[in-house]
Design a protein around this motif. Sequence first.
Motif, PDB file in Angstrom:
ATOM      1  N   ALA A  62     -15.383   3.958 -10.621  1.00  0.00           N
ATOM      2  CA  ALA A  62     -15.343   2.532 -10.962  1.00  0.00           C
ATOM      3  C   ALA A  62     -16.273   2.252 -12.154  1.00  0.00           C
TER       4      ALA A  62
ATOM      5  N   ILE B 273      -4.312  -6.686  -5.684  1.00  0.00           N
ATOM      6  CA  ILE B 273      -5.773  -6.609  -5.499  1.00  0.00           C
ATOM      7  C   ILE B 273      -6.082  -6.192  -4.061  1.00  0.00           C
ATOM      8  N   LEU B 274      -5.435  -6.862  -3.108  1.00  0.00           N
ATOM      9  CA  LEU B 274      -5.704  -6.566  -1.692  1.00  0.00           C
ATOM     10  C   LEU B 274      -5.197  -5.184  -1.282  1.00  0.00           C
TER      11      LEU B 274
ATOM     12  N   ASP C  91      -7.846  -2.804  -2.488  1.00  0.00           N
ATOM     13  CA  ASP C  91      -9.010  -2.927  -1.598  1.00  0.00           C
ATOM     14  C   ASP C  91      -8.758  -2.204  -0.277  1.00  0.00           C
ATOM     15  N   SER C  92      -7.574  -2.410   0.269  1.00  0.00           N
ATOM     16  CA  SER C  92      -7.271  -1.861   1.595  1.00  0.00           C
ATOM     17  C   SER C  92      -7.077  -0.353   1.551  1.00  0.00           C
TER      18      SER C  92
ATOM     19  N   MET D  90       0.832  -1.204   0.000  1.00  0.00           N
ATOM     20  CA  MET D  90       0.000   0.000   0.000  1.00  0.00           C
ATOM     21  C   MET D  90       0.862   1.248   0.000  1.00  0.00           C
TER      22      MET D  90
ATOM     23  N   SER E 249     -16.687   7.732  -6.406  1.00  0.00           N
ATOM     24  CA  SER E 249     -15.705   6.701  -6.734  1.00  0.00           C
ATOM     25  C   SER E 249     -16.290   5.323  -7.044  1.00  0.00           C
TER      26      SER E 249
ATOM     27  N   HIS F 203      -5.539  -1.098  -9.330  1.00  0.00           N
ATOM     28  CA  HIS F 203      -6.471  -2.046  -9.948  1.00  0.00           C
ATOM     29  C   HIS F 203      -6.529  -1.873 -11.469  1.00  0.00           C
TER      30      HIS F 203
ATOM     31  N   TYR G 290      -5.541   3.628  -5.270  1.00  0.00           N
ATOM     32  CA  TYR G 290      -6.148   2.298  -5.361  1.00  0.00           C
ATOM     33  C   TYR G 290      -6.642   2.063  -6.784  1.00  0.00           C
TER      34      TYR G 290
ATOM     35  N   LEU H  34      -8.676   1.662  -0.548  1.00  0.00           N
ATOM     36  CA  LEU H  34     -10.044   2.188  -0.652  1.00  0.00           C
ATOM     37  C   LEU H  34     -10.705   2.191   0.726  1.00  0.00           C
ATOM     38  N   THR H  35     -10.581   1.087   1.440  1.00  0.00           N
ATOM     39  CA  THR H  35     -11.160   0.975   2.781  1.00  0.00           C
ATOM     40  C   THR H  35     -10.570   2.015   3.726  1.00  0.00           C
TER      41      THR H  35
END
Lengths: 303, 303
Positions: A163, A121-122, A125-126, A46, A157, A93, A89, A128-129
């Motif tokens: 997206a 990928i993770l 995701d992380s 990240m 987003s 992706h 992020y 964005l979270t």
Amino acid sequence: MNAHLKTFESRLAANAREIEGVLDALLSQQVLDDEIARPENLRSAMHYAVLNGGKRLRPFLVVETATMLGGDRDAALRIGAALECVHCYSLVHDDLPAMDDDDLRRGKPTVHIAYDEATAILAGDSLLTYAFDIIASTSGIDETSKVALILALSRASGLGGMAGGQALDLAAEKRAPDEQGIVMLQAMKTGALIRFACEAGAIVAGSTAEDRAALRRFGERIGLAFQLADDILDLTADSATMGKTTGKDAGRGKGTLVGLHGMAWAEATLSTHVNEAEALLQPYGERAAVLVEAARFIAERKS
Amino acid sequence: MNAHLKTFESRLAANAREIEGVLDALLSQQVLDDEIARPENLRSAMHYAVLNGGKRLRPFLVVETATMLGGDRDAALRIGAALECVHCYSLVHDDLPAMDDDDLRRGKPTVHIAYDEATAILAGDSLLTYAFDIIASTSGIDETSKVALILALSRASGLGGMAGGQALDLAAEKRAPDEQGIVMLQAMKTGALIRFACEAGAIVAGSTAEDRAALRRFGERIGLAFQLADDILDLTADSATMGKTTGKDAGRGKGTLVGLHGMAWAEATLSTHVNEAEALLQPYGERAAVLVEAARFIAERKS
């Protein structure tokens, strides 16, 4: 290069260093309340994805808009950092083999090359979270503003914003969109986050609905300018300047407005966008000087 | 099957239908304020990913916890729906070829098979994003509670929670974790969201910090029970009952606590978790009857 632009670029660069300080601290942080542990490899991916250079234009817009309207600068920096996490992020992706399949980003290996695909990928995701965590845990803004920021960011987003725009972009490779389709795709894929950046600054400052709407429209205009400038650069700049493969959109047969209407039209329209953006800031007088420069920079940038 | 369990299962099923109604409405919705457009293919993939059956255990826990503590049921249903979006996004991404590479989920083609890989990545991204939209736009809870929910959900699902747990799980395929490592992996990958479900119910109800902490601990216990029951089922049930490939974790040589300590230990420990969970609910007396049944169901379920 004119003196105004040079001054602006120094300011942008100084701001970028400040934002990167905030991002570096956030992504190097120890385990927070409610977190169980931070796996080192994922945290490092990240950090790599976010601290990779870049102009940090979106956070700059958050900070300068908030500052113009009298908002808390530290809060604006954190909201800018959250927005940059969302932007980064999306790059991670988008670069994946199943998406645009890019090995390089700003001259460095993309996350799935430097790490691996699952980690990329993770990490996306992380990031964005984490953006929503950062907003929810920012001090210096009230709870109502936080909820407004989170709602606006999620709409900018998600499915109905960035997206969704990427989904339309992938579909455009199979079937070229018409002019209306191109405009919508671009408004979603890049426009929505730039619009959010300006609106977010107004929310951070606790501005009136009127100011918020004006800044939102300003963001919309410079978003259009940003995309058009990007399409022009994609046709004219070389890969070394851009730090990524250029001529790609045209090469893949994706329609752009420049391809549709030609370079003279594109340059004239770019000027119109910038003029309209400036006009929206007239009520703020001298206080808006930096944002006016930002609009011009977005149109005139060479990378 | 005992009568209690049968009554519980009817209640769980009725709740699942209600949650699915909310999810179906949310994922069929027209373009919202601030959204530019909802691309049909991506919206449809999100709908497919979420409306695919499942027990809806996590939303059930949100709703029943909130109800026990006097919270607004409609608000709890929406928060439960948001949580289910996060759970389903994680399944879509976990199923990807670069991750667990699964073609079937509950007997149906996974999203990247039914659509394509790029759409599956974007559908997961958009579901995660939408979860925060749903919380931020829920009426019947105040802004402070929304921020608390968003903060707790992001921590439960990001780097220091579910996504981090998935990263540890992928790493475990290359190097088997020790007992402490397995416990942490499971607490992050599945435990964090179940814990959040119970804590979220308390937040929705505007409960005291004491109640919130008690429900959080209850969620932690049933999360441990859920995972242990899952590990036992993975070794004992057949694929048809589970609707997915079983024996997989053991087959891949991933360590589980059942593998480490044997079945007798696992069943005894499962009882301990359930008893501890029940004890935490004693102060709530009869009002906690459904949650007590939920704890037992989690331990005794056969799929």
